[in-house]
Design a protein around this motif. Structure first.
Motif, PDB file in Angstrom:
ATOM      1  N   UNK A 191       0.833  -1.200   0.000  1.00 57.05           N
ATOM      2  CA  UNK A 191       0.000   0.000   0.000  1.00 57.05           C
ATOM      3  C   UNK A 191       0.871   1.253   0.000  1.00 57.05           C
ATOM      4  N   UNK A 192       1.945   1.234   0.781  1.00 60.47           N
ATOM      5  CA  UNK A 192       2.844   2.380   0.874  1.00 60.47           C
ATOM      6  C   UNK A 192       3.527   2.671  -0.450  1.00 60.47           C
ATOM      7  N   UNK A 193       3.855   1.608  -1.212  1.00 64.94           N
ATOM      8  CA  UNK A 193       4.576   1.803  -2.462  1.00 64.94           C
ATOM      9  C   UNK A 193       3.667   1.835  -3.688  1.00 64.94           C
ATOM     10  N   UNK A 194       2.363   2.023  -3.480  1.00 63.06           N
ATOM     11  CA  UNK A 194       1.460   2.324  -4.580  1.00 63.06           C
ATOM     12  C   UNK A 194       0.873   1.158  -5.330  1.00 63.06           C
ATOM     13  N   UNK A 195       0.834  -0.044  -4.738  1.00 61.23           N
ATOM     14  CA  UNK A 195       0.204  -1.191  -5.391  1.00 61.23           C
ATOM     15  C   UNK A 195      -1.280  -0.889  -5.593  1.00 61.23           C
ATOM     16  N   UNK A 196      -1.731  -0.974  -6.846  1.00 63.96           N
ATOM     17  CA  UNK A 196      -3.109  -0.633  -7.167  1.00 63.96           C
ATOM     18  C   UNK A 196      -4.111  -1.504  -6.414  1.00 63.96           C
ATOM     19  N   UNK A 197      -3.758  -2.765  -6.149  1.00 61.72           N
ATOM     20  CA  UNK A 197      -4.671  -3.660  -5.429  1.00 61.72           C
ATOM     21  C   UNK A 197      -4.883  -3.223  -3.994  1.00 61.72           C
TER      22      UNK A 197
END
Length: 452
Positions: A243-249
């Motif tokens: 989530x912190x590194x921008x995973x779309x899921x």
């Protein structure tokens, strides 16, 4: 006269609803400053430092640690309850625990493979299942009072009680895992990857302590509690980092965490930031929800991915990266909506912009050398000082409001090249000639009504 706040310390100040057109906030400290609803047209925020004040950052990280610790405790308690169901070693109890662990495994897999929202939907179904089991239990007890054989009723009631306990344990573990993920995510948004590690570690330590305590009472119960605790910790670490590194899921987790944190940071909510400049500004934990961002400059802005941007064009990750770097060389941007953005002095060499919409954008001094501008919409676009040497402009859509002053161009192609005709309709047609200074702007001004 524009107000000057250059290098000012404005932490926690309020400019709510004020007209600050053209104000200079460059190199200022605006952490926790409230600009909600302010008019900030052409304001200068270059090298400004926005986001959370230190005291809020510390308080929120401590809150995340406490929340994680409590959730770790609850998750371990839920795992322990599943373990204690096995104490009697009845076959029915074993089946219930196995099914419960499978349900938890599916829940964890859904979070990882799909999204938190999908997993929460699964959790709701689990809660409904637990509720139905409770209703069934109440019905059996009611039958017992009606005079059915006591032994049979008590056996059925015991089985249903185990099902209810296991169901609630699953819900407790799942809810605890979700809260740990959320706590770790918003701690990470505040203080980075180290905060995620510490937050998850606190949850793991508490859960491990509960598992050890359960093992002292019953080894099987402790083993199940430890298994659940390890799974929760690994899941929390994985999801919060992604989530912190921008995973779309994991965008839901990330967006909720950012929304929570930015409530206490610098607020530009509802501001008019038309032509404002955030060059090299630090924008972590800052809110731009409902802000007007027409031609706002984001060149080399820092931590913009950790700001709340709502439904603005900054929500597009690819576009946001282009606005920060201003490096569009060799990019394929055919059909993109790029209107009302700021790409001043951008490198757009050899890019393909067929059918793209660049209306009302700031493209001053941008380098479009050899770029393909076929059918590109350029209504009200500011191209003053731009370089268009070697660009292809077949059917480009300029209007009388397109600004072409001081365009730098030695030659232009009026058609898109093909294999049969690699040099289509060059202007000037003589390869030994180039446009004189100002000739291109005069030639392509729609008001001149010159047909090419």
């Amino acid at each position: 006269m524009a107000q000057n706040y250059r290098r000012a310390k404005l932490r926690g100040k309020s400019f709510k609803g004020q007209d600050l057109t053209g104000a200079d906030f460059s190199n200022s400290d605006i952490r926790g400053t409230d600009f909600t609803g302010a008019i900030l047209k052409s304001a200068n925020f270059s090298n400004a430092k926005a986001g959370l004040q230190r005291r809020w950052a510390i308080a929120l990280v401590i809150f995340a640690l406490l929340l994680s610790a409590i959730s770790g405790l609850l998750s371990a308690v839920g795992g322990s309850l599943l373990g204690f169901i096995l104490v009697n070693n009845h076959r029915e109890n074993i089946y219930v625990v196995v099914v419960s662990l499978i349900v938890l495994s599916v829940f964890f897999i859904i979070i990882i493979r799909r999204s938190l929202s999908a997993a929460c939907g699964f959790l709701v179904m689990a809660m409904i299942w637990a509720g139905l089991a409770a209703i069934a239990w109440a019905g059996i007890v009611a039958v017992a009072w009606a005079g059915v054989a006591v032994t049979s009723v008590m056996e059925l009631a015991a089985v249903v009680a185990v099902i209810v306990t296991a169901s609630m344990s699953v819900v407790i573990v799942a809810a605890g895992a979700v809260v740990i993920v959320g706590a770790a995510a918003f701690a990470g948004i505040i203080a980075g990857l180290l905060a995620v590690t510490v937050t998850v570690s606190v949850a793991g330590a508490i859960a491990g302590a509960v598992a050890v305590a359960a093992a002292m009472v019953n080894l099987t119960a402790g083993g199940v509690a430890l298994l659940v605790a390890v799974a929760v910790v690994l899941l929390s670490a994985y999801v919060s980092c992604h989530a912190l590194f921008g995973d779309e899921k994991q965008s839901l987790t990330r967006n909720l965490a950012i929304a929570f944190v930015t409530k206490y940071g610098t607020s530009f909510q509802g501001c008019d930031l038309t032509d404002a400049d955030f060059t090299q500004a630090r924008l972590k934990n800052t809110s731009f929800i409902r802000a007007i961002l027409t031609r706002t400059c984001w060149y080399q802005a820092k931590k913009l991915h950790l700001a709340a941007v709502g439904t603005t064009y900054l929500d597009d990750l690819q576009l946001r990266e282009l606005l920060i770097t201003k490096d569009l060389q060799n990019k394929n941007l055919n059909g993109w909506n790029l209107q009302n953005i700021n790409l001043r002095a951008a490198n757009i060499k050899d890019a393909s912009l067929i059918g793209a919409n660049l209306s009302a954008s700031n493209l001053q001094d941008a380098d479009f050398s050899r770029a393909n501008l076929g059918q590109t919409q350029l209504n009200k676009t500011d191209l003053r000082g731009a370089t268009l040497t070697g660009a292809y402009i077949e059917d480009w859509l300029i209007t009388s409001q397109t600004k072409l002053d001081n365009v730098k161009c030695e030659y232009i192609f009026m058609r898109i090249p093909t294999r049969e005709n690699p040099n289509p309709h060059r202007l000037p047609p003589n390869w030994d000639e180039t446009f004189k200074e100002g000739e291109f702007s005069c030639l392509f001004n729609p008001l001149s009504k010159i047909k090419i």
